[in-house]
Motif scaffolding. Structure first.
Motif, PDB file in Angstrom:
ATOM      1  N   VAL A   1       0.814  -1.229   0.000  1.00  0.00           N
ATOM      2  CA  VAL A   1       0.000   0.000   0.000  1.00  0.00           C
ATOM      3  C   VAL A   1       0.835   1.260   0.000  1.00  0.00           C
ATOM      4  O   VAL A   1       0.430   2.287  -0.537  1.00  0.00           O
ATOM      5  N   ILE A   2       2.033   1.186   0.590  1.00  0.00           N
ATOM      6  CA  ILE A   2       2.851   2.411   0.632  1.00  0.00           C
ATOM      7  C   ILE A   2       3.407   2.734  -0.754  1.00  0.00           C
ATOM      8  O   ILE A   2       3.524   3.889  -1.145  1.00  0.00           O
ATOM      9  N   ILE A   3       3.680   1.682  -1.551  1.00  0.00           N
ATOM     10  CA  ILE A   3       4.219   1.915  -2.898  1.00  0.00           C
ATOM     11  C   ILE A   3       3.132   2.426  -3.842  1.00  0.00           C
ATOM     12  O   ILE A   3       3.318   3.411  -4.549  1.00  0.00           O
ATOM     13  N   VAL A   4       1.980   1.774  -3.860  1.00  0.00           N
ATOM     14  CA  VAL A   4       0.957   2.171  -4.842  1.00  0.00           C
ATOM     15  C   VAL A   4       0.041   3.273  -4.315  1.00  0.00           C
ATOM     16  O   VAL A   4      -0.620   3.951  -5.094  1.00  0.00           O
ATOM     17  N   GLY A   5      -0.019   3.447  -2.975  1.00  0.00           N
ATOM     18  CA  GLY A   5      -0.902   4.455  -2.403  1.00  0.00           C
ATOM     19  C   GLY A   5      -0.162   5.757  -2.132  1.00  0.00           C
ATOM     20  O   GLY A   5      -0.726   6.847  -2.241  1.00  0.00           O
ATOM     21  N   GLY A   6       1.096   5.653  -1.747  1.00  0.00           N
ATOM     22  CA  GLY A   6       1.910   6.843  -1.531  1.00  0.00           C
ATOM     23  C   GLY A   6       1.706   7.515  -0.182  1.00  0.00           C
ATOM     24  O   GLY A   6       2.278   8.559   0.081  1.00  0.00           O
ATOM     25  N   ASN A   7       0.848   6.936   0.697  1.00  0.00           N
ATOM     26  CA  ASN A   7       0.669   7.470   2.049  1.00  0.00           C
ATOM     27  C   ASN A   7       0.291   8.954   2.043  1.00  0.00           C
ATOM     28  O   ASN A   7       0.839   9.770   2.780  1.00  0.00           O
ATOM     29  N   ILE A   8      -0.641   9.329   1.178  1.00  0.00           N
ATOM     30  CA  ILE A   8      -1.064  10.735   1.084  1.00  0.00           C
ATOM     31  C   ILE A   8      -2.093  11.028   2.172  1.00  0.00           C
ATOM     32  O   ILE A   8      -3.104  10.319   2.291  1.00  0.00           O
TER      33      ILE A   8
END
Lengths: 253, 237
Positions: free
Chosen positions: B176-183
């Protein structure tokens, strides 16, 4: 009772419109597994309207013969013919089998019967209740089937098989691990099925049971069909040495 | 860091949880939405796939089983990377412009969880089929109806399979951190927030999320055990 009679009338009318299953025959039937010949050249003819008991010592091939007749196993060579036709899905749908170890679906007792009624497009509450009544399991209808005792499970397995309204009912040592009361209940249900017009093919080890039920006997030994004939003649005066020894309770190898 | 700060962080964390802090709730909400959606999709694909692989004999069946089991231990970062490529501008699905959206996170977790559901349910159904196969053949049950019946009869075991899949999804951070970007306010979920807040030094917020995550994980496990016990008691298992 009136209703039951009506239903069996309907079943018979229905039956006559379907191709006949009898005589059932095996021709030079052979089954091999693991390099061993377990069913050896069996030529058997079965007629409608009788209870046929299959007897013989362990490893005689009784259960295998039943499975080959029912189309659960494929013969290595030879034929199984029902009314002259090779085994197919249509024929198997007119048969049912009760196994030594009842296979209970992980559902309630009632749902176990409903499953088969649904497969045959005859799902009706009344029909299910009637079958539960026959098995003496009305009080357990909503209980998980696997929570039943061994005898109750086998009774359920039997009426569940009858839910298919089979023309042929196979039973593979259905009472091998049951107490006398349960055995008697099973035999009563088998008689009911027979009276309803089903051909019964019953595998058993127990002489007493064979004598109580059998119209005719098929005696197997070492994968071969050794003797076949009317029950009385078989028990009073067997033709072969193997059958004689078996009935005498001697060890047969 | 002093011992005093350490306990301070715990107290702050407890306050945040108990006060149902808005930011905290938003993050928890998104976490549950993403992971539950991924679980539902994975189940819809994984259960029938697992059942078919558990019942039908076909050439290469053993290979499929090995593949399924291997895919079970896919590293989340690798899944994240693959999904990232797929949705990146140069990737085949770049035109969907899904990168750094919750949808991309759902896709990534679905890829991660589906093999788990399929592999575990294959095992469950194969065991059940061993027991049912001959009786079903005797009944002449059509293949579709057989799969349906076995999925239903294995429902308790399969629910525990689904919970295992959910546990995997809710706890992973790599994909999730790679594809979501933690925005913030958009793709920030519990695990990515914990990673960020810890590196920023906001231990209280990270801890608060950690506590919630732990509670969810424990509840899932308790639910699995409870289900097992119930199923055993009613002899459905």
């Amino acid at each position: 009772m009136r209703e039951r009679a009506d239903q069996s009338d309907a079943a018979e009318t229905n039956l006559s419109s379907l191709p006949a299953l009898f005589p059932a025959q095996t021709r030079s039937l052979v089954f091999e597994a693991g390099g061993k010949r377990l069913i050896d050249n069996v030529d058997l003819t079965l007629q409608h309207g009788s209870i046929t008991v299959v007897m013989g010592p362990n490893g005689a091939g009784k259960s295998l013969l039943l499975r080959l007749l029912h189309g659960l196993l494929k013969a290595t060579s030879g034929d199984v013919l029902w009314g002259g036709r090779a085994m197919c899905e249509d024929i198997r749908r007119r048969q049912a089998m009760v196994f030594q170890q009842p296979v209970m679906l992980r559902r309630t007792v009632a749902a176990n019967i409903d499953f088969v009624l649904k497969l045959h497009g005859t799902l009706q509450r009344e029909r299910r209740d009637e079958l539960l009544e026959m098995a003496g399991l009305v009080a357990f209808a909503q209980q998980p089937a696997r929570a039943l005792s061994g005898g109750e499970q086998q009774r359920l397995a039997l009426v569940r098989a009858l839910a298919a309204q089979p023309d042929v009912l196979f039973l593979d040592e259905p009472t091998a691990s049951l107490d006398p009361a349960s055995i008697s209940a099973i035999e009563r249900l088998v008689r009911l099925a027979y009276d309803d017009g089903a051909k019964i093919i019953f595998v058993t080890h127990a002489f007493g049971q064979a004598k109580r039920l059998a119209d005719d006997v098929v005696f197997m030994h070492g994968g071969r069909l050794v003797e076949q004939g009317p029950a009385k003649a078989f028990f009073d005066n067997p033709n072969t040495r193997e059958a004689q020894d078996y009935l005498d309770g001697r060890l047969v190898f | 860091m002093h011992v005093h700060d350490f306990f301070q962080a715990f107290r702050l964390a407890a306050d945040l949880v108990l006060a149902a802090d808005a930011d905290l709730m938003e993050i928890i909400g998104l976490s549950l939405r993403v992971s539950l959606t991924a679980l539902v999709i994975s189940s819809l694909i994984g259960f029938p796939l697992g059942a078919a692989a558990g019942i039908w004999r076909f050439p290469g069946r053993g290979l499929i089983a090995i593949l399924m089991n291997a895919l079970m231990s896919l590293p989340p970062v690798v899944v994240g990377l693959l999904v990232y490529f797929t949705f990146s501008r140069v990737g085949p699905f770049g035109w969907l412009e899904l990168l750094y959206t919750p949808t991309a996170m759902i896709v990534a977790q679905t890829v991660l969880v589906t093999p788990i559901i399929a592999a575990l349910s294959r095992q469950v159904i194969e065991d059940l089929n061993r027991e049912y196969a001959e009786q079903f053949r005797s009944f002449s049950v059509p293949p579709g109806a057989a799969i349906q019946a076995m999925l239903w009869d294995a429902r308790y075991s399969l629910l525990t399979v689904a919970l295992a899949g959910f546990g995997r999804a809710i706890a992973e951070v790599g994909a999730v951190i790679i594809v979501g970007g933690n925005i913030n306010h958009y793709t920030r979920v519990m695990t990515t927030a914990i990673a960020l807040e810890t590196s920023k030094g906001d231990l209280a917020f990270a801890l608060a999320l950690g506590i919630v995550l732990l509670v969810i994980a424990l509840s899932v496990n308790a639910a699995v055990m409870g289900l097992r016990a119930t199923a055993m008691r009613y002899a459905y298992a």
